[in-house]
Design a protein around this motif. Structure first.
Motif, mmCIF file in Angstrom:
data_model
loop_
_atom_site.group_PDB
_atom_site.id
_atom_site.type_symbol
_atom_site.label_atom_id
_atom_site.label_comp_id
_atom_site.label_asym_id
_atom_site.label_seq_id
_atom_site.Cartn_x
_atom_site.Cartn_y
_atom_site.Cartn_z
ATOM 1 N N VAL A 1 5.253 0.684 4.579
ATOM 2 C CA VAL A 1 6.157 -0.250 2.964
ATOM 3 C C VAL A 1 7.602 0.133 3.539
ATOM 4 N N LYS A 2 7.939 0.422 4.351
ATOM 5 C CA LYS A 2 9.619 -0.255 4.388
ATOM 6 C C LYS A 2 9.193 -1.759 5.174
ATOM 7 N N GLY A 3 10.017 -1.806 4.378
ATOM 8 C CA GLY A 3 10.821 -3.497 4.436
ATOM 9 C C GLY A 3 9.573 -4.640 3.193
ATOM 10 N N ASN A 4 9.069 -3.876 2.516
ATOM 11 C CA ASN A 4 8.617 -4.753 1.717
ATOM 12 C C ASN A 4 9.375 -4.546 0.688
ATOM 13 N N PRO A 5 8.965 -6.008 -0.281
ATOM 14 C CA PRO A 5 9.911 -6.492 -1.353
ATOM 15 C C PRO A 5 9.411 -5.092 -2.657
ATOM 16 N N TYR A 6 10.568 -5.007 -3.834
ATOM 17 C CA TYR A 6 10.204 -3.751 -4.526
ATOM 18 C C TYR A 6 8.523 -4.023 -5.330
ATOM 19 N N TRP A 7 8.132 -5.601 -5.549
ATOM 20 C CA TRP A 7 6.492 -5.954 -6.265
ATOM 21 C C TRP A 7 5.804 -4.746 -5.595
ATOM 22 N N GLU A 8 5.639 -5.121 -4.221
ATOM 23 C CA GLU A 8 4.822 -4.785 -3.171
ATOM 24 C C GLU A 8 4.842 -3.341 -3.468
ATOM 25 N N LYS A 9 6.040 -2.409 -2.841
ATOM 26 C CA LYS A 9 6.394 -0.537 -2.463
ATOM 27 C C LYS A 9 5.611 -0.766 -4.513
ATOM 28 N N ARG A 10 6.158 -1.255 -5.415
ATOM 29 C CA ARG A 10 5.531 -1.110 -6.434
ATOM 30 C C ARG A 10 4.035 -1.091 -7.201
ATOM 31 N N LEU B 1 1.959 -0.245 -4.403
ATOM 32 C CA LEU B 1 0.739 0.355 -3.494
ATOM 33 C C LEU B 1 1.474 1.885 -4.371
ATOM 34 N N LYS B 2 3.264 2.284 -5.054
ATOM 35 C CA LYS B 2 2.967 2.872 -5.564
ATOM 36 C C LYS B 2 2.129 3.580 -6.897
ATOM 37 N N ASP B 3 2.129 2.420 -8.026
ATOM 38 C CA ASP B 3 0.645 2.376 -8.567
ATOM 39 C C ASP B 3 -0.998 3.042 -8.487
ATOM 40 N N LEU B 4 -1.180 2.598 -6.987
ATOM 41 C CA LEU B 4 -2.584 2.272 -6.839
ATOM 42 C C LEU B 4 -2.521 4.368 -5.815
ATOM 43 N N GLY B 5 -1.142 4.902 -5.900
ATOM 44 C CA GLY B 5 -1.310 6.257 -4.785
ATOM 45 C C GLY B 5 -1.420 5.780 -3.622
ATOM 46 N N LEU B 6 -0.339 4.427 -2.796
ATOM 47 C CA LEU B 6 -1.124 4.606 -1.497
ATOM 48 C C LEU B 6 0.270 4.593 -0.739
ATOM 49 N N SER C 1 -2.540 7.746 6.155
ATOM 50 C CA SER C 1 -4.379 7.114 6.437
ATOM 51 C C SER C 1 -4.856 7.735 4.993
ATOM 52 N N ASP C 2 -3.836 7.954 3.782
ATOM 53 C CA ASP C 2 -4.505 7.980 2.334
ATOM 54 C C ASP C 2 -5.315 7.138 2.199
ATOM 55 N N PHE C 3 -5.994 6.747 1.750
ATOM 56 C CA PHE C 3 -6.865 6.037 0.277
ATOM 57 C C PHE C 3 -7.185 6.438 -0.671
ATOM 58 N N THR C 4 -7.234 5.680 -1.414
ATOM 59 C CA THR C 4 -7.608 5.859 -3.514
ATOM 60 C C THR C 4 -9.245 4.966 -3.363
ATOM 61 N N VAL C 5 -9.762 5.175 -4.720
ATOM 62 C CA VAL C 5 -10.803 4.711 -5.213
ATOM 63 C C VAL C 5 -10.486 3.389 -6.273
ATOM 64 N N VAL C 6 -10.886 2.251 -6.279
ATOM 65 C CA VAL C 6 -10.433 1.632 -7.651
ATOM 66 C C VAL C 6 -11.756 1.349 -8.179
ATOM 67 N N LYS C 7 -11.447 0.479 -9.602
ATOM 68 C CA LYS C 7 -12.874 -0.497 -9.759
ATOM 69 C C LYS C 7 -12.766 -1.645 -9.632
ATOM 70 N N ASN C 8 -14.161 -2.618 -9.312
ATOM 71 C CA ASN C 8 -13.573 -4.128 -8.853
ATOM 72 C C ASN C 8 -13.624 -4.071 -10.227
ATOM 73 N N ILE C 9 -12.351 -4.208 -10.486
ATOM 74 C CA ILE C 9 -12.503 -5.519 -11.986
ATOM 75 C C ILE C 9 -11.155 -6.662 -11.787
ATOM 76 N N PRO C 10 -11.165 -7.706 -12.622
ATOM 77 C CA PRO C 10 -9.931 -8.382 -12.566
ATOM 78 C C PRO C 10 -8.674 -8.031 -12.046
ATOM 79 N N LEU D 1 -4.683 -6.456 -5.689
ATOM 80 C CA LEU D 1 -5.094 -5.854 -4.190
ATOM 81 C C LEU D 1 -4.982 -7.265 -3.629
ATOM 82 N N TRP D 2 -4.869 -8.300 -4.325
ATOM 83 C CA TRP D 2 -4.388 -9.997 -3.836
ATOM 84 C C TRP D 2 -3.774 -10.021 -3.425
#
Length: 180
Positions: free
Chosen positions: A66-75, A77-82, A87-96, A102-103
């Protein structure tokens, strides 16, 4: 002297300039197939894509720090719980909405579609599911008691010299108190 020739010497010469502009695909590729706003140009005119059913869920794992990335990417990742361990992972729905998130962080995560080779779990099977790293979601259902197991358990319980917890605890305590 000719004043026009002095001011603009290139205009009077007979050079031809080639244009390297963009090609117009409408005129170059005329037999494209429209698919939801995207024009697709198959290699063969009779090419048919196999039917694809998109996955309902994605397994998302962070693979970069996470270190060295812009704040919007960190946000995101935090919203997704990553934002925890790598090694942590999360499961998300395939919605737009999730696909757009993720894009934006596709260079930081590994996205694997979740498949159900033995069918989707029901509400009762939730405690017996395993999600593998390759995205397979397996249901390990309890088969119930087997008669041979029940009979063996009954014979074990009736043995007077069995090694149960209480006997092992007493033996370990005696060895601790009297080691020699």
């Amino acid at each position: 002297m000719n004043l026009g020739r002095l001011l603009n010497p290139l205009r009077s010469s007979t050079w031809s300039v080639r244009s390297y502009g963009k090609h117009n695909k409408k005129f170059l590729y005329k037999n494209g197939q429209k698919f939801e706003g995207i024009t697709y140009y198959p290699r063969n005119p009779d090419h048919q894509d196999p039917p694809v059913e998109p996955a309902k869920l994605f397994r998302v794992q962070r693979i970069k720090p996470v270190k060295g990335n812009p704040y919007w990417e960190k946000r995101i990742l935090k919203d997704l719980g990553l934002d925890g361990k790598q090694s942590d992972f999360t499961v998300v729905k395939n919605i737009p909405e999730n696909n757009a998130r993720l894009w934006k962080i596709k260079h930081l995560v590994k996205v694997t579609p979740v498949t159900f080779p033995y069918g989707e779990p029901t509400a009762q099977d939730v405690r017996h599911t395993i999600l593998k790293e390759n995205g397979e979601c397996l249901v390990t259902k309890d088969l119930g008691p087997i008669d041979t197991r029940l009979a063996a358990r009954q014979v074990y319980d009736e043995q007077p010299k069995r090694l149960d917890t209480e006997l092992l605890r007493k033996d370990a305590r005696l060895k601790w108190l009297n080691p020699w």
